[in-house]
Every structure is written in C-alpha cells, then in structure tokens.
Design an enzyme around this catalytic site. Structure first.
Site, PDB file in Angstrom:
ATOM      1  N   ASN A 241      -1.420   1.276   6.989  1.00  0.00           N
ATOM      2  CA  ASN A 241      -1.565   2.148   5.822  1.00  0.00           C
ATOM      3  C   ASN A 241      -0.347   3.058   5.677  1.00  0.00           C
ATOM      4  OD1 ASN A 241      -2.791   3.838   3.753  1.00  0.00           O
ATOM      5  ND2 ASN A 241      -4.753   3.007   4.419  1.00  0.00           N
TER       6      ASN A 241
ATOM      7  N   ASN B 156       0.793  -1.230   0.000  1.00  0.00           N
ATOM      8  CA  ASN B 156       0.000   0.000   0.000  1.00  0.00           C
ATOM      9  C   ASN B 156       0.823   1.277   0.000  1.00  0.00           C
ATOM     10  OD1 ASN B 156      -1.514   2.217   1.657  1.00  0.00           O
ATOM     11  ND2 ASN B 156      -3.156   0.873   0.939  1.00  0.00           N
TER      12      ASN B 156
ATOM     13  N   ASP C 120      -4.545   8.542   6.467  1.00  0.00           N
ATOM     14  CA  ASP C 120      -4.098   7.655   5.396  1.00  0.00           C
ATOM     15  C   ASP C 120      -2.607   7.882   5.207  1.00  0.00           C
ATOM     16  OD1 ASP C 120      -3.791   6.124   3.084  1.00  0.00           O
ATOM     17  OD2 ASP C 120      -5.658   6.787   2.186  1.00  0.00           O
TER      18      ASP C 120
END
Length: 310
Positions: free
Chosen positions: A181, A125, A237
């Site tokens: 993340n 990610n 994020d």
C-alpha cells in the site's frame, strides 16, 4: 497507552512535544466525499490535489482562498498521486490499471500499464518519485476486488507487487507482500518504507504493518524488509516523512508519528474519521499536514517541516 493527552494530541514520548504545537487545532477543510485519498501538494500553486476514489473524481484545494473544486472528472478511479521533480502530477489509476503523468500542457502520458511480461497491473495504488526520477508504486487488488473503487476483475499477475520504473524500464522490486500500500523514502533515500494492509483480506492473520528496506547502490534493488512498526488501530495506509526522518502515517481514526530509526511511537493526532493518507503542504515551509480521512479533508499545522519530495 499515551502518557498524556493535550488537545487533539496523544503523547507517547515527550519528544513528540517538539514536533507539534499543542495549541494547534485540527481543521476540516472539505467534506461530503466517499473515500478521500492520494493527496499531492503543488507549492508554486499553493494547491493540494487529492482523489475521491468511489466518486471517480479528483479535487483541488486552494490554500489561498480555502475553496475546493473538481480538478478531474471522471478520473479513472484515481487513487495515489505525487509530484515529480519537474512539478508534474503522477497518478495511480484503478479503473485503467495504469500509472499516468499529467504534463504541463494538460495532456496525459501513460507511464506504465503492463508488466514486462505484458500482463495488466492489478490496480496501482500509491506512488512516489525519487530524486533520480525513478517512479515507485504499489499494486494491490483493491481496485479490482469490486466495482466500488474501480472495475471488478481478475488479477493477471497472480501476485501483488511493488515496482520501480527507471529510465523507461519496469522492475519488480518486491514480491512478498499480501497487499502493498503506502510507501515513502527516508530523507536520504537510502531506505524505503512500505505498508502492507493484507489484514483487509485476511482479518485473522494478515499483516497490518510497515516494513523497511535498504536501497541498493544501483538505486533499484531492495534488501532487508523487516517489520518497522505494527499498527495497533486499523491499518497503516498512506504516510509521509518529515525532514528529520519521522514517519507520519494514517492509523485508524488518527495519524501516528514514529521515529524513523527505531520505530518508536512518539505521538498521535486524533481524527474523527478513518484516515487514508497524508501529505505535507503549506507553502515553502511544508509545515501543514493535510489528512485525507474517509469523507473529509483535514489540516493541522505542525512544528516540523515535511521532507521535500518535489
């Protein structure tokens, strides 16, 4: 609640006024995207590379002429990007479930596509490179949850981990995340901050916070892992740090700035879309914050300099 609002800024602590210019404006540089992510800045080229995950492409923004063009299509549903210390692009790919490096001649080298037990990753990610050349990345399930950001599939690992690739060997450095993340090191690289967006899968009791770890003397092992900050609006994020150690992080429809030592919320930049990730650019000064937010790429000039990571 903020103590005051000036322009696009919400002030929670007066120290935030020393980090921004209240006259600065938020500029939309490009729009028409599906989900903008993964900004990585190349100072020698005055260029920002970023991803549009669902559209399966990567784009290039040129600071010199203000133009945006396609950099790579298809991109294997690329998500996070960074630049290593040799100036090469390092990318997390959802569709191929791997981490790659783009060499100076344009060829692509696969750095990691399986764990030490020969199982495929979920969907790498976000990614950072430490000054010793080690590559750190998170591996949640967003790219295999559906066909929207990759290819729907099953997790072969049975968990969502954080990895370090150092000297050709892969290490699992954290296993206790629901959906790891964004991640970034402190300026002295003694601490590693990692976001957990598990609330996306468990809205009632899942995490939406950033944790902080101490990096061991072996430059691989992590200790600590306390919650550094809880997100009040949406999710943390992607994020980056400035040279003084403040964290600039996506947070719902905005970018929030936290004191890197105390976790105190200092201020917020209001953005008219949900923010996914940020990156410092603007030439050698690194005082332009690029913001990937849903359909658009934004930028704002700050009064601080981004931590040098390349």
């Amino acid at each position: 609640m903020p103590t005051k609002a000036i322009g696009v800024f919400d002030i929670y602590d007066d120290s935030f006024l020393h980090l921004v210019s209240t006259e600065a404006t938020l500029r939309r540089l490009h729009t028409g995207l599906a989900w903008a992510e993964g900004p990585a800045y190349f100072p020698a080229l005055r260029t920002l590379i970023f991803s549009d995950i669902p559209e399966n492409c990567m784009l290039r923004y040129d600071e010199c002429n203000g133009q945006t063009s396609v950099f790579r299509s298809p991109s294997s549903n690329a998500n996070g990007n960074t630049v290593d210390r040799q100036g090469r692009l390092v990318t997390c790919e959802h569709q191929t479930r791997r981490v790659t490096r783009t060499e100076h001649d344009g060829t692509i080298t696969v750095l990691a596509d399986r764990t030490e037990t020969n199982k495929r990753f979920n969907s790498p990610n976000d990614i950072v490179v430490r000054s010793d050349g080690s590559i750190w990345f998170t591996d949640p399930t967003y790219g295999i949850d559906s066909d929207y950001e990759g290819d729907q599939g099953e997790s072969e690992i049975g968990g969502n981990h954080v990895y370090c690739l150092k000297d050709g060997k892969l290490h699992v450095v954290a296993k206790d995340f629901q959906q790891p993340n964004g991640l970034a090191f402190s300026p002295d690289e003694r601490r590693l901050y990692i976001a957990d967006t598990g609330k996306s899968h468990r809205p009632n009791d899942g995490p939406a916070h950033i944790r902080v770890f101490n990096v061991g003397d072996d430059c691989i092992s992590l200790t600590g892992g306390e919650v550094f900050a809880e997100c009040r609006d949406g999710f943390f994020d992607g994020f980056r740090l400035d040279t003084t150690g403040n964290i600039w992080t996506s947070a719902g429809e905005g970018v929030e700035c936290y004191d890197g030592n105390t976790g105190t919320l200092l201020g917020r930049i209001r953005v008219p879309e949900i923010v996914a990730n940020v990156c410092f650019g603007g030439g050698v000064k690194r005082n332009v914050l690029y913001i990937c937010a849903t359909t658009s790429l934004y930028a704002i000039r700050l009064a601080v300099n981004g931590c040098k990571t390349f």
